[in-house]
Design a protein around this motif. Structure first.
Motif, PDB file in Angstrom:
ATOM      1  N   ILE A  17       0.810  -1.206   0.228  1.00 47.58           N
ATOM      2  CA  ILE A  17      -0.133  -0.121   0.040  1.00 47.58           C
ATOM      3  C   ILE A  17       0.668   1.289   0.037  1.00 47.58           C
ATOM      4  O   ILE A  17       0.855   1.964  -0.789  1.00 47.58           O
ATOM      5  CB  ILE A  17      -1.049   0.116   1.147  1.00 47.58           C
ATOM      6  CG1 ILE A  17      -2.078  -0.989   1.029  1.00 47.58           C
ATOM      7  CG2 ILE A  17      -1.534   1.393   1.603  1.00 47.58           C
ATOM      8  CD1 ILE A  17      -2.873  -1.319   2.031  1.00 47.58           C
ATOM      9  N   ILE A  20       2.723   1.262  -3.691  1.00 42.00           N
ATOM     10  CA  ILE A  20       1.965   1.772  -4.968  1.00 42.00           C
ATOM     11  C   ILE A  20       1.629   3.160  -4.936  1.00 42.00           C
ATOM     12  O   ILE A  20       1.167   3.654  -6.000  1.00 42.00           O
ATOM     13  CB  ILE A  20       0.990   0.667  -4.979  1.00 42.00           C
ATOM     14  CG1 ILE A  20      -0.255   0.702  -4.006  1.00 42.00           C
ATOM     15  CG2 ILE A  20       1.179  -0.543  -5.196  1.00 42.00           C
ATOM     16  CD1 ILE A  20      -1.408   0.022  -4.129  1.00 42.00           C
ATOM     17  N   GLU A  24       1.656   6.545  -8.417  1.00 41.74           N
ATOM     18  CA  GLU A  24       0.751   7.657  -8.964  1.00 41.74           C
ATOM     19  C   GLU A  24       1.509   8.938  -9.421  1.00 41.74           C
ATOM     20  O   GLU A  24       1.135   9.730 -10.045  1.00 41.74           O
ATOM     21  CB  GLU A  24      -0.072   8.049  -7.885  1.00 41.74           C
ATOM     22  CG  GLU A  24      -1.176   6.927  -7.567  1.00 41.74           C
ATOM     23  CD  GLU A  24      -1.850   6.180  -8.904  1.00 41.74           C
ATOM     24  OE1 GLU A  24      -2.019   6.903  -9.730  1.00 41.74           O
ATOM     25  OE2 GLU A  24      -2.180   4.974  -8.771  1.00 41.74           O
ATOM     26  N   SER A  86      -6.272  -0.263   2.100  1.00 41.07           N
ATOM     27  CA  SER A  86      -5.945  -0.437   0.585  1.00 41.07           C
ATOM     28  C   SER A  86      -6.966   0.326  -0.096  1.00 41.07           C
ATOM     29  O   SER A  86      -6.365   0.719  -1.110  1.00 41.07           O
ATOM     30  CB  SER A  86      -6.620  -1.907   0.308  1.00 41.07           C
ATOM     31  OG  SER A  86      -7.961  -2.016   0.058  1.00 41.07           O
ATOM     32  N   LEU A  87      -7.732   1.358   0.597  1.00 40.82           N
ATOM     33  CA  LEU A  87      -8.435   2.344  -0.230  1.00 40.82           C
ATOM     34  C   LEU A  87      -7.771   3.588  -0.210  1.00 40.82           C
ATOM     35  O   LEU A  87      -8.160   4.309  -1.051  1.00 40.82           O
ATOM     36  CB  LEU A  87      -9.893   2.405   0.020  1.00 40.82           C
ATOM     37  CG  LEU A  87     -10.842   1.094  -0.240  1.00 40.82           C
ATOM     38  CD1 LEU A  87     -12.250   1.183   0.490  1.00 40.82           C
ATOM     39  CD2 LEU A  87     -10.966   0.744  -1.788  1.00 40.82           C
ATOM     40  N   PHE A  90      -6.206   5.000  -3.566  1.00 45.02           N
ATOM     41  CA  PHE A  90      -6.947   5.587  -4.530  1.00 45.02           C
ATOM     42  C   PHE A  90      -7.625   6.910  -3.958  1.00 45.02           C
ATOM     43  O   PHE A  90      -7.401   7.956  -4.926  1.00 45.02           O
ATOM     44  CB  PHE A  90      -8.166   4.516  -4.417  1.00 45.02           C
ATOM     45  CG  PHE A  90      -9.549   5.168  -5.139  1.00 45.02           C
ATOM     46  CD1 PHE A  90      -9.289   5.161  -6.531  1.00 45.02           C
ATOM     47  CD2 PHE A  90     -10.569   5.996  -4.793  1.00 45.02           C
ATOM     48  CE1 PHE A  90     -10.497   5.622  -7.463  1.00 45.02           C
ATOM     49  CE2 PHE A  90     -11.635   6.257  -5.412  1.00 45.02           C
ATOM     50  CZ  PHE A  90     -11.543   6.175  -6.775  1.00 45.02           C
ATOM     51  N   ASP A  93      -4.662   9.429  -4.568  1.00 46.84           N
ATOM     52  CA  ASP A  93      -4.551   9.800  -5.879  1.00 46.84           C
ATOM     53  C   ASP A  93      -5.597  10.654  -6.334  1.00 46.84           C
ATOM     54  O   ASP A  93      -5.130  11.704  -7.136  1.00 46.84           O
ATOM     55  CB  ASP A  93      -4.417   8.650  -6.547  1.00 46.84           C
ATOM     56  CG  ASP A  93      -3.785   9.008  -8.043  1.00 46.84           C
ATOM     57  OD1 ASP A  93      -2.969   9.942  -8.127  1.00 46.84           O
ATOM     58  OD2 ASP A  93      -4.223   8.080  -9.021  1.00 46.84           O
ATOM     59  N   TRP A  94      -6.858  10.639  -6.216  1.00 51.30           N
ATOM     60  CA  TRP A  94      -7.687  11.259  -6.580  1.00 51.30           C
ATOM     61  C   TRP A  94      -7.873  12.689  -5.868  1.00 51.30           C
ATOM     62  O   TRP A  94      -7.998  13.789  -6.502  1.00 51.30           O
ATOM     63  CB  TRP A  94      -9.091  10.619  -6.042  1.00 51.30           C
ATOM     64  CG  TRP A  94     -10.439  11.165  -6.959  1.00 51.30           C
ATOM     65  CD1 TRP A  94     -10.575  11.266  -8.225  1.00 51.30           C
ATOM     66  CD2 TRP A  94     -11.756  11.561  -6.299  1.00 51.30           C
ATOM     67  NE1 TRP A  94     -11.699  11.792  -8.764  1.00 51.30           N
ATOM     68  CE2 TRP A  94     -12.567  11.815  -7.539  1.00 51.30           C
ATOM     69  CE3 TRP A  94     -12.407  11.640  -5.148  1.00 51.30           C
ATOM     70  CZ2 TRP A  94     -13.802  12.242  -7.500  1.00 51.30           C
ATOM     71  CZ3 TRP A  94     -13.387  12.080  -5.232  1.00 51.30           C
ATOM     72  CH2 TRP A  94     -14.280  12.464  -6.019  1.00 51.30           C
ATOM     73  N   VAL A 107     -13.962  12.481   0.271  1.00 49.65           N
ATOM     74  CA  VAL A 107     -13.858  11.129   0.027  1.00 49.65           C
ATOM     75  C   VAL A 107     -12.555  10.723   0.811  1.00 49.65           C
ATOM     76  O   VAL A 107     -12.245   9.286   1.244  1.00 49.65           O
ATOM     77  CB  VAL A 107     -13.508  10.814  -1.384  1.00 49.65           C
ATOM     78  CG1 VAL A 107     -13.316   9.501  -1.931  1.00 49.65           C
ATOM     79  CG2 VAL A 107     -15.169  10.981  -2.119  1.00 49.65           C
TER      80      VAL A 107
END
Lengths: 202, 202, 202, 202
Positions: A17, A20, A24, A86-87, A90, A93-94, A107
């Motif tokens: 995690i 990765i 990005e 794990s989220l 995401f 990056d957003w 979020v």
């Protein structure tokens, strides 16, 4: 049932995690500093999330240290925590790609909040499994950090509807609050080992 | 030949499998909830597969716990299991990106079915290696879950030709069936340790 | 200096290598079997390389099992092996995406050949570090597999200039040759342990 | 508090860092050697960074070997080191894709310099935690390599404004300097163990 594999698997997932997220940081096509500077928001969100995952790894390390036996419940409570973590890449990056737009800060708070709750569940499951003399229970004591984090994440989420920077400040504040190494568990464990030793060799 | 590396390698592969699935949650370019909601099928398929890989890790943990020595056959039976599980992210992603289209549910069932068979093969190889007094053999007992999973995967595959939601329900049912922690092996091992202890210290 | 970390790091790198290859199975955009079938060469090259990396992991496991101490030379010889194996996913993908074109089979043979040599170097470094009574030296004995692999890889590379299928057959043959679990080392170690035991308790 | 998890987590992160760099070797679409040769700068920058990460893993292995207890400070100093190393793949890729353009060599030096400082901080934190008889302190002795690396990285950064190849030569020189296995710590530890043994059994 020993805890070695639980730790190894969690270490693996957390290591992936944390790593990765750096994927990005997509390499700009031109060798110019302008192109590089455009990555600033992605880089800053990476730094924040790196610290968060580092905190979870650190606390997980301390918490598991007080555990001598694991059972099925602990395994699943741990997987539940890893799911929400794990989220984080995401959401990170957003948030970075959209320059900390309000909705992305809303979020971003969700996996943090859910991971915070999942951590609390895992802690509770472990304490129950240890019975009355739970070392962990003693160790965490009042646990003001653990108790104050979820309300602060909720505050960050609510604030994100009004102002993105206030929201981000709350998330950064929680990270800083945890960054101060959690010496409570360390001290307590040391203390109970010494106490035992003292009883046996008065 | 000890099992530490077999566990470490499997933990590594399973940790990567479970984590790379989240890479398929590609960040939408716009900071809007509409863009985010479009990811719902990919997110749901991620949740289902996360649970599946979590189940395999959990059961693998329990199964290996009863093993004291590994041999070449066990190593390869384990790699065979990891091979099929490594295809789960692909099938998950195809299913999610195509909103659970029939053909994708057919394909999703294949690595699940093959991994189920591979798990059974690994279990059989371990039991054989343990000889007559196999702890694992006693532990799994009737193994109704292990025996019923492959037929259920086949049912899911067959149903996918007629209705995608029925097929998906079968896959989700198998996941839920396993989610209930497998206390059989845990209990049996505890029992046989106590039995031994009792014999030695009557 | 113990070998635990050497094994853990190698397991991590090999687990990642074996798993990132599956990322090359890019999900087709349409939910049709035609689109899926187009991935066949990539899938087949994945299977072949999965077996190769599995073989290296397996043999590495056996080889390190006979080692009790590691030194700086062993660490670097091991990193050298991992370097060449890290190029396998690239060569696999290029081969699969170009439907086993001749040049891609030439290139596929290079990391295989170099990893074969690197494995041999690592083995030699370990044997030297163990001195005269090297367990590993006895264990590998004539090592016909290790000795025949590099010439066979060279044969595969040479054949790739004339016919891609002949070349591929050679690579597949070497994989199958190794797939048969290497019971030599296992047996030898068991034998020497029993021998010792016999001497001490005649 | 034992160091097993610190090592496992660091091994995981370093294994991922070293392996994701190879993902930047993007497979050319055509099966020609011309297409392959275009990857040369990316390949060369991969080799350089592989050696750097290998050196860090190797030294980390040696340094931690002398540690028997870890505390919160060591955990965070270690995460700090991993943070800067996690940026190496990005810098490597940018450098490779832009054929070693001057600005990319400037940027490549930054994570190297910061990782060098972070390594020195980690070393200092460990030595302090070990108190007066620090094994690590004795082991590193004059530590000319550790002391000369940061100035050399700064030299590389400064040179990158004038000539990219001179800058690259400096980075390559530091890598070669470290590549020579660091036998100091190994020797010192062996020596102090023997010394102790000698005192106890004169």
């Amino acid at each position: 049932m020993n805890k070695a594999r639980l730790e190894a698997f969690s270490d693996g997932v957390l290591a992936i995690i944390i790593t990765i997220m750096v994927l990005e940081l997509k390499v700009p096509e031109e060798p110019t500093y302008e192109a590089l500077l455009k990555l600033t928001p992605i880089f800053l969100s990476y730094v924040l999330s790196f610290i968060y995952v580092g905190i979870y790894w650190n606390n997980h390390h301390h918490m598991l240290h007080s555990v001598s036996r694991v059972n099925g419940r602990i395994l699943w409570a741990n997987l539940h925590l890893l799911f929400w973590l794990s989220l984080v890449p995401f959401a990170t990056d957003w948030m970075g790609e959209n320059h900390f737009a309000k909705s992305t800060l809303t979020v971003y708070g969700i996996p943090l909040l859910m991971a915070g709750l999942a951590y609390w569940i895992l802690q509770t499951v472990i304490i129950r499994s240890q019975g009355q003399d739970s070392v962990l229970k003693k160790a965490i004591g009042k646990d003001y950090k653990g108790l104050s984090s979820p309300p602060l994440y909720i505050l960050g989420i609510v604030l994100s509807f009004y102002n993105e920077w206030l929201s981000l400040s709350v998330y950064a504040f929680v990270a800083l609050m945890w960054l101060i190494p959690d010496s409570r568990i360390e001290r307590q464990i040391t203390a109970s080992i010494e106490e035992k030793h003292h009883k046996e060799n008065p």
